[in-house]
Write a protein that holds these residues in place. Structure first.
Motif, PDB file in Angstrom:
ATOM      1  N   ARG A  11       0.878  -1.179   0.000  1.00 30.78           N
ATOM      2  CA  ARG A  11       0.000   0.000   0.000  1.00 30.78           C
ATOM      3  C   ARG A  11       0.901   1.209   0.000  1.00 30.78           C
ATOM      4  O   ARG A  11       2.016   1.132   0.529  1.00 30.78           O
ATOM      5  CB  ARG A  11      -0.860   0.062   1.257  1.00 30.78           C
ATOM      6  CG  ARG A  11      -1.992  -0.923   1.274  1.00 30.78           C
ATOM      7  CD  ARG A  11      -2.853  -0.703   2.500  1.00 30.78           C
ATOM      8  NE  ARG A  11      -4.012  -1.557   2.444  1.00 30.78           N
ATOM      9  CZ  ARG A  11      -5.233  -1.179   2.796  1.00 30.78           C
ATOM     10  NH1 ARG A  11      -5.470   0.030   3.256  1.00 30.78           N
ATOM     11  NH2 ARG A  11      -6.250  -2.008   2.701  1.00 30.78           N
ATOM     12  N   VAL A  51      -1.613  -9.937   9.083  1.00 30.63           N
ATOM     13  CA  VAL A  51      -2.914  -9.269   9.103  1.00 30.63           C
ATOM     14  C   VAL A  51      -2.754  -8.000   9.938  1.00 30.63           C
ATOM     15  O   VAL A  51      -2.138  -8.024  11.013  1.00 30.63           O
ATOM     16  CB  VAL A  51      -4.008 -10.196   9.666  1.00 30.63           C
ATOM     17  CG1 VAL A  51      -5.292  -9.426   9.942  1.00 30.63           C
ATOM     18  CG2 VAL A  51      -4.292 -11.320   8.662  1.00 30.63           C
ATOM     19  N   LEU A  70      -9.167 -13.258   9.046  1.00 28.34           N
ATOM     20  CA  LEU A  70      -9.769 -11.975   8.658  1.00 28.34           C
ATOM     21  C   LEU A  70     -11.270 -11.988   8.826  1.00 28.34           C
ATOM     22  O   LEU A  70     -11.863 -11.033   9.332  1.00 28.34           O
ATOM     23  CB  LEU A  70      -9.469 -11.702   7.183  1.00 28.34           C
ATOM     24  CG  LEU A  70      -8.256 -10.858   6.851  1.00 28.34           C
ATOM     25  CD1 LEU A  70      -8.192 -10.644   5.355  1.00 28.34           C
ATOM     26  CD2 LEU A  70      -8.290  -9.530   7.580  1.00 28.34           C
ATOM     27  N   ARG A 123     -13.547  -9.536  11.134  1.00 26.73           N
ATOM     28  CA  ARG A 123     -14.616  -8.690  10.565  1.00 26.73           C
ATOM     29  C   ARG A 123     -15.946  -8.979  11.244  1.00 26.73           C
ATOM     30  O   ARG A 123     -16.742  -8.073  11.458  1.00 26.73           O
ATOM     31  CB  ARG A 123     -14.674  -8.870   9.052  1.00 26.73           C
ATOM     32  CG  ARG A 123     -13.460  -8.179   8.433  1.00 26.73           C
ATOM     33  CD  ARG A 123     -13.416  -8.249   6.939  1.00 26.73           C
ATOM     34  NE  ARG A 123     -12.219  -7.563   6.453  1.00 26.73           N
ATOM     35  CZ  ARG A 123     -11.577  -7.885   5.350  1.00 26.73           C
ATOM     36  NH1 ARG A 123     -12.006  -8.878   4.596  1.00 26.73           N
ATOM     37  NH2 ARG A 123     -10.510  -7.200   4.976  1.00 26.73           N
ATOM     38  N   GLU A 178     -11.816  -3.521  11.689  1.00 28.24           N
ATOM     39  CA  GLU A 178     -11.273  -3.233  10.352  1.00 28.24           C
ATOM     40  C   GLU A 178      -9.903  -3.912  10.248  1.00 28.24           C
ATOM     41  O   GLU A 178      -9.007  -3.657  11.067  1.00 28.24           O
ATOM     42  CB  GLU A 178     -11.117  -1.718  10.229  1.00 28.24           C
ATOM     43  CG  GLU A 178     -10.390  -1.264   9.001  1.00 28.24           C
ATOM     44  CD  GLU A 178     -11.321  -0.627   7.983  1.00 28.24           C
ATOM     45  OE1 GLU A 178     -10.893  -0.473   6.849  1.00 28.24           O
ATOM     46  OE2 GLU A 178     -12.461  -0.307   8.362  1.00 28.24           O
ATOM     47  N   TRP A 231      -6.992  -6.080   7.378  1.00 29.66           N
ATOM     48  CA  TRP A 231      -6.656  -6.505   6.022  1.00 29.66           C
ATOM     49  C   TRP A 231      -5.321  -7.228   6.032  1.00 29.66           C
ATOM     50  O   TRP A 231      -4.547  -7.098   6.976  1.00 29.66           O
ATOM     51  CB  TRP A 231      -6.631  -5.310   5.057  1.00 29.66           C
ATOM     52  CG  TRP A 231      -5.632  -4.254   5.408  1.00 29.66           C
ATOM     53  CD1 TRP A 231      -4.350  -4.179   4.983  1.00 29.66           C
ATOM     54  CD2 TRP A 231      -5.830  -3.116   6.270  1.00 29.66           C
ATOM     55  NE1 TRP A 231      -3.731  -3.081   5.535  1.00 29.66           N
ATOM     56  CE2 TRP A 231      -4.619  -2.411   6.324  1.00 29.66           C
ATOM     57  CE3 TRP A 231      -6.919  -2.642   7.008  1.00 29.66           C
ATOM     58  CZ2 TRP A 231      -4.464  -1.249   7.080  1.00 29.66           C
ATOM     59  CZ3 TRP A 231      -6.753  -1.491   7.763  1.00 29.66           C
ATOM     60  CH2 TRP A 231      -5.556  -0.803   7.793  1.00 29.66           C
ATOM     61  N   GLU A 232      -5.090  -7.996   4.958  1.00 31.24           N
ATOM     62  CA  GLU A 232      -3.805  -8.692   4.835  1.00 31.24           C
ATOM     63  C   GLU A 232      -2.792  -7.785   4.161  1.00 31.24           C
ATOM     64  O   GLU A 232      -3.141  -7.001   3.283  1.00 31.24           O
ATOM     65  CB  GLU A 232      -3.980  -9.961   3.992  1.00 31.24           C
ATOM     66  CG  GLU A 232      -4.340 -11.168   4.822  1.00 31.24           C
ATOM     67  CD  GLU A 232      -4.242 -12.459   4.010  1.00 31.24           C
ATOM     68  OE1 GLU A 232      -3.385 -13.295   4.340  1.00 31.24           O
ATOM     69  OE2 GLU A 232      -5.019 -12.614   3.051  1.00 31.24           O
ATOM     70  N   CYS A 233      -1.554  -7.891   4.560  1.00 34.68           N
ATOM     71  CA  CYS A 233      -0.473  -7.102   3.974  1.00 34.68           C
ATOM     72  C   CYS A 233       0.712  -8.013   3.737  1.00 34.68           C
ATOM     73  O   CYS A 233       1.003  -8.854   4.581  1.00 34.68           O
ATOM     74  CB  CYS A 233      -0.012  -6.052   4.990  1.00 34.68           C
ATOM     75  SG  CYS A 233      -0.392  -4.387   4.548  1.00 34.68           S
TER      76      CYS A 233
END
Ligand code: MEV
Length: 287
Positions: free
Chosen positions: A32, A160, A268, A272, A277, A279-281
């Motif tokens: 990101r 995560v 995840l 949720r 909130e 997300w995977e990175c």
């Protein structure tokens, strides 16, 4: 004259805060980041940014002249969450201006040019965020002197990221730790020593997990965690993470959880369901 540039965000695996005092840290660039477009045109420099941060325009002028540019910034990084959004902006901006001027600075020159903007946001930054944003990959970094940056083999795991929804102020958090010295020096030294353990366990998520857990306990001890961050760490551990810790300056921000391989999606969806909130990175490397 037009130019486009990008800087990536980062996560600190081990060693935040201690790195400010010369201890090593390991961090990785993530998939990101922040993209910057610049167009040369007459009149005062203007800024079109999707992040609403009052400090932005002032900080921008540490890198961009006050006249002559239209700057557009777009990011998919959460702001003020310890993921290096200011460093990604600084690196993207320096690269965009260089591209518009027909220059091709190397990574070290990009870092040097980006640091004034990082300082405008963070006061006394170690330089870790800018180094990772400019270079990508995963590195062991030491502020120095002498400064050192060692690229490490990119591990196969993904992490995560759990967002606390709270923004921390890095300059205030770093100043708070400074004010608690020398009382926190033993914890800072232990964090520095853990970085060696993290490097040795880098390819083995199960062995790395306890190192991250201890790093988080020490970050609590130096006073940079929050009740919500501690709660997210506990939730991640209960959900089966090998290890979990706050990542970045703290005071809110994000938690990094190392999940067993192949379990990211289940993990995840559990988070949720709890309304978190997340997300995977994965570590981002330049191709
Ligand atoms: C910021 O991402 C991490 C800190 O260690 C500060 C720094 O390294 O500049 C808290």
């Amino acid at each position: 004259m037009t130019g486009v540039g990008r800087g990536s965000g980062k996560l600190i695996l081990c060693g935040e805060h201690a790195v400010v005092y010369g201890h090593p840290a390991i961090a990785f660039a993530v998939d990101r980041g922040t993209s910057v477009d610049v167009v040369a045109r007459p009149g005062p420099t203007t800024l079109d940014a999707d992040a609403d941060d009052a400090r932005l325009l002032g900080a921008l002028h540490t890198v961009v002249p006050r006249d002559g540019w239209a700057v557009k910034v777009r990011t998919d990084l959460p702001i003020g969450r310890g993921m290096g959004s200011s460093a990604a902006l600084a690196v993207g901006l320096v690269r965009a201006l260089a591209a518009a001027r027909g220059e091709s600075p190397d990574d070290a020159a990009v870092e040097d040019a980006a640091m004034p903007l990082e300082r405008a946001f963070h006061g006394n930054p170690s330089g870790l965020d800018v180094a990772l944003s400019a270079r990508g990959g995963i590195s062991k970094y030491r502020r120095g002197p002498p400064r050192s940056l060692e690229q490490l083999p990119v591990p196969g795991w993904t992490v995560v990221v759990l967002d606390s929804g709270e923004a921390g102020n890095t300059a205030d958090l770093v100043a708070g730790v400074a004010a608690r010295r020398p009382g926190v020096d033993r914890a800072l030294e232990r964090i520095g020593a853990l970085v060696g353990d993290a490097e040795a366990a880098l390819g083995d998520a199960a062995a790395l997990g306890p190192v991250l857990d201890e790093n988080h306990a020490l970050l609590r001890e130096i006073g940079v965690s929050t009740p919500r961050i501690d709660e997210l760490v506990a939730i991640a551990k209960r959900a089966g993470a090998h290890g979990a810790k706050l990542s970045g300056a703290g005071g809110g921000g994000v938690v990094l959880a190392l999940t067993p391989s192949g379990r990211g999606a289940t993990f995840l969806s559990h988070l949720r369901d709890l309304g978190i909130e997340a997300w995977e990175c994965r570590p981002w490397t330049r191709t």
